[in-house]
Design an enzyme around this catalytic site. Structure first.
Site, PDB file in Angstrom:
ATOM      1  N   TYR A 145       2.210   2.510  -8.228  1.00  0.00           N
ATOM      2  CA  TYR A 145       1.707   1.233  -7.717  1.00  0.00           C
ATOM      3  C   TYR A 145       2.732   0.691  -6.738  1.00  0.00           C
ATOM      4  CZ  TYR A 145       0.086  -3.610  -7.398  1.00  0.00           C
ATOM      5  OH  TYR A 145      -0.353  -4.823  -6.916  1.00  0.00           O
ATOM      6  N   ASP A 241      10.296   3.383  -3.453  1.00  0.00           N
ATOM      7  CA  ASP A 241       9.822   2.051  -3.814  1.00  0.00           C
ATOM      8  C   ASP A 241      10.625   1.606  -5.036  1.00  0.00           C
ATOM      9  OD1 ASP A 241       6.601   0.514  -4.651  1.00  0.00           O
ATOM     10  OD2 ASP A 241       8.672  -0.196  -4.775  1.00  0.00           O
ATOM     11  N   LYS A 269      11.275  -8.363  -6.573  1.00  0.00           N
ATOM     12  CA  LYS A 269      11.596  -8.830  -7.925  1.00  0.00           C
ATOM     13  C   LYS A 269      13.021  -9.365  -8.061  1.00  0.00           C
ATOM     14  CE  LYS A 269       8.110  -5.698  -9.818  1.00  0.00           C
ATOM     15  NZ  LYS A 269       7.115  -6.550 -10.495  1.00  0.00           N
TER      16      LYS A 269
HETATM   17  P1  KE4 Z   1       4.636  -7.687  -5.450  1.00  0.00           P
HETATM   18  O1  KE4 Z   1       3.777  -7.723  -4.215  1.00  0.00           O
HETATM   19  O2  KE4 Z   1       3.821  -7.953  -6.705  1.00  0.00           O
HETATM   20  O3  KE4 Z   1       5.885  -8.558  -5.373  1.00  0.00           O
HETATM   21  O4  KE4 Z   1       5.237  -6.199  -5.600  1.00  0.00           O
HETATM   22  C1  KE4 Z   1       4.332  -5.119  -5.606  1.00  0.00           C
HETATM   23  C2  KE4 Z   1       4.998  -3.931  -6.259  1.00  0.00           C
HETATM   24  C3  KE4 Z   1       5.472  -2.910  -5.469  1.00  0.00           C
HETATM   25  N1  KE4 Z   1       6.089  -1.824  -5.994  1.00  0.00           N
HETATM   26  C4  KE4 Z   1       6.259  -1.723  -7.337  1.00  0.00           C
HETATM   27  C5  KE4 Z   1       6.937  -0.509  -7.895  1.00  0.00           C
HETATM   28  C6  KE4 Z   1       5.796  -2.746  -8.204  1.00  0.00           C
HETATM   29  O5  KE4 Z   1       5.976  -2.620  -9.542  1.00  0.00           O
HETATM   30  C7  KE4 Z   1       5.160  -3.877  -7.667  1.00  0.00           C
HETATM   31  C8  KE4 Z   1       4.602  -4.988  -8.529  1.00  0.00           C
HETATM   32  N2  KE4 Z   1       4.683  -4.783  -9.944  1.00  0.00           N
HETATM   33  C9  KE4 Z   1       3.708  -5.476 -10.741  1.00  0.00           C
HETATM   34  C10 KE4 Z   1       3.932  -5.059 -12.191  1.00  0.00           C
HETATM   35  N3  KE4 Z   1       3.342  -3.814 -12.475  1.00  0.00           N
HETATM   36  C11 KE4 Z   1       3.771  -6.960 -10.574  1.00  0.00           C
HETATM   37  C12 KE4 Z   1       2.972  -7.755 -11.581  1.00  0.00           C
HETATM   38  C13 KE4 Z   1       1.632  -8.159 -11.066  1.00  0.00           C
HETATM   39  O6  KE4 Z   1       0.981  -7.382 -10.341  1.00  0.00           O
HETATM   40  O7  KE4 Z   1       1.235  -9.277 -11.418  1.00  0.00           O
END
Ligand code: KE4
Length: 433
Positions: A145, A241, A269
């Site tokens: 993801y 990533d 994060k």
């Molecule tokens: P954001 O756009 O949510 O800040 O980051 C996206 C992203 C990109 N790459 C990785 C490896 C990530 O884990 C994430 C976002 N992680 C999720 C948790 N699985 C955020 C929580 C959510 O989607 O509410």
């Protein structure tokens, strides 16, 4: 069963105004059932919901709160900075300071660009890789993801997998077909993709520590080095990533822990200490292609805003304290071992994957969980949901999905870990009864 009347009332009100009553799907508890808790306060290792129930928190806002919630120095820094203005839309010195700290901490980054989320970081890095190589296709891994930009929502993990919809509506087929996918840890599948798409693949993007199918472990064949080698041979870029594992599995992230140098790194994060910050960076030769130095456009109104930069500075600078990660990892290991011991004592089959201060417990008869299909096909997602809710009743807040990681913070004490293990013992006993 804790009283959650205010959360129930808030959820009903929120559902009228927000899709699913939330601003990010996984928060809606759809895969675990029950009412999402509306938080009122967070401090250190704890969160309180609007009914004043206290929980030991292992989500930490999905990773950012590695120091614990509302760390006094981070809060003070943000308060002080806010007195001088919330956002300028102009360069400020805090951007230079945080950029220097990122360059000092992350081995492969020579030049960095700040954005406002992990999604912005990965979508920009992909555009940059396409602009730098002149190629359109890219490889991601099943269950990986990388945020919600169109091209990534093809066999996405985390949220989409939780909903059992590997592709998202609204992503044009013409766009999705540029996304090639392979099973994680499978270098032969990657080789086959390069052979079938000769000279057309701009990059590989990988979570070097996957955390969106639950935490996954690298195999013993040097998978990341194999990816490095094939990118070098094929003229493609390797993108790590590290939005989740960056600053989480060590001060220099997975690339430092495993000794592999990507061409580009995406961060998020922890880098914002709880405020919206993402970043992408890498070799100067590549990053200089980004506007206004070069032809690859990317922009953002609130990018580099002083509040977020200060929160990131106050957070990252505390991660460099001697022994910080060793202590965090030792606490995480003790918790994971305690949880597995509890499962064994209750006769509940379970395994766990842990890297540094991130981990996932899987309820399965498998001897190990090594890929996302192990999760969807061989883990008891129903039991996970019941365990999640039983732990809520015991005052422990885990991630509301089997496809997510759990996170330790520096604020979790030995007593908190003991209390969590005891809570799991009670929860498992109830579920087995
Ligand atoms: P954001 O756009 O949510 O800040 O980051 C996206 C992203 C990109 N790459 C990785 C490896 C990530 O884990 C994430 C976002 N992680 C999720 C948790 N699985 C955020 C929580 C959510 O989607 O509410």
């Amino acid at each position: 069963m804790s009283v959650i009347r205010q959360s129930e009332s808030d959820f009903a009100a929120a559902r009228k105004l927000l899709p699913g009553g939330v601003n990010s799907p996984v928060r809606a508890f759809k895969s675990v059932g029950g009412t999402p808790r509306f938080f009122a306060k967070a401090k250190g290792a704890y969160v309180w919901d609007v009914d004043d129930n206290q929980y030991i928190d292992y989500v930490g806002s999905w990773g950012p709160m590695i120091l614990g919630h509302a760390h006094p120095d981070v809060v003070k820094g943000v308060q002080e900075t806010a007195e001088s203005g919330m956002s300028f839309g102009a360069p400020c010195e805090l951007e230079i300071e945080l950029a220097q700290l990122v360059v000092d901490m992350v081995p492969s980054i020579e030049v960095v660009r700040f954005v406002n989320s992990g999604t912005e970081a990965t979508m920009s890095a992909l555009r940059l890789a396409r602009g730098f190589t002149g190629r359109d296709k890219f490889i991601k891994f099943d269950g990986g993801y990388h945020g919600h930009a169109d091209g990534f929502l093809v066999k996405a993990g985390s949220g989409a997998a939780t909903f059992g919809e590997p592709d998202s509506a609204g992503v044009p087929n013409d766009y999705a077909k540029l996304t090639l996918t392979a099973p994680f840890n499978d270098i032969e599948a990657v080789r086959a993709l390069f052979a079938a798409n000769k000279g057309e693949i701009a990059c590989i993007i990988v979570e070097p520590v996957p955390g969106n199918t639950g935490v996954m472990l690298l195999n013993d064949n040097g998978f990341l080095q194999q990816l490095r080698d094939i990118c070098d041979a094929e003229g493609a870029l390797l993108i790590f990533d590290e939005v989740m594992c960056g600053f989480r599995v060590g001060p220099g992230g997975a690339q430092q822990r495993f000794g592999i140098t990507p061409d580009l790194t995406c961060l998020g994060k922890i880098i914002g200490g709880g405020l919206p910050v993402g970043a992408y960076g890498g070799r100067e030769e590549i990053m200089r292609r980004i506007s206004p130095d070069g032809p690859v456009y990317q922009a953002g109104t609130l990018s580099g805003n002083p509040l977020a930069m200060r929160a990131g500075l106050e957070t990252l600078s505390r991660l460099r304290a001697p022994g910080f990660y060793e202590e965090l990892e030792a606490r995480t290991t003790r918790l994971v071992e305690g949880l597995l011991a509890g499962c064994k004592a209750a006769g509940v089959p379970a395994v766990a994957n842990q890297v540094g201060a991130m981990f996932t417990v899987f309820f399965t008869d498998l001897p190990a969980v090594t890929c996302c299909s192990d999760v969807s096909r061989h883990c008891d997602l129903g039991f996970f949901g019941r365990f999640f809710n039983a732990m809520l009743d015991e005052g422990v807040y885990l991630a509301p999905s089997q496809y997510e990681a759990a996170f330790m913070s520096a604020a979790h004490s030995d007593a908190d870990i003991d209390a969590t293990i005891a809570a799991a013992g009670r929860a498992l006993a109830k579920l087995k009864a």
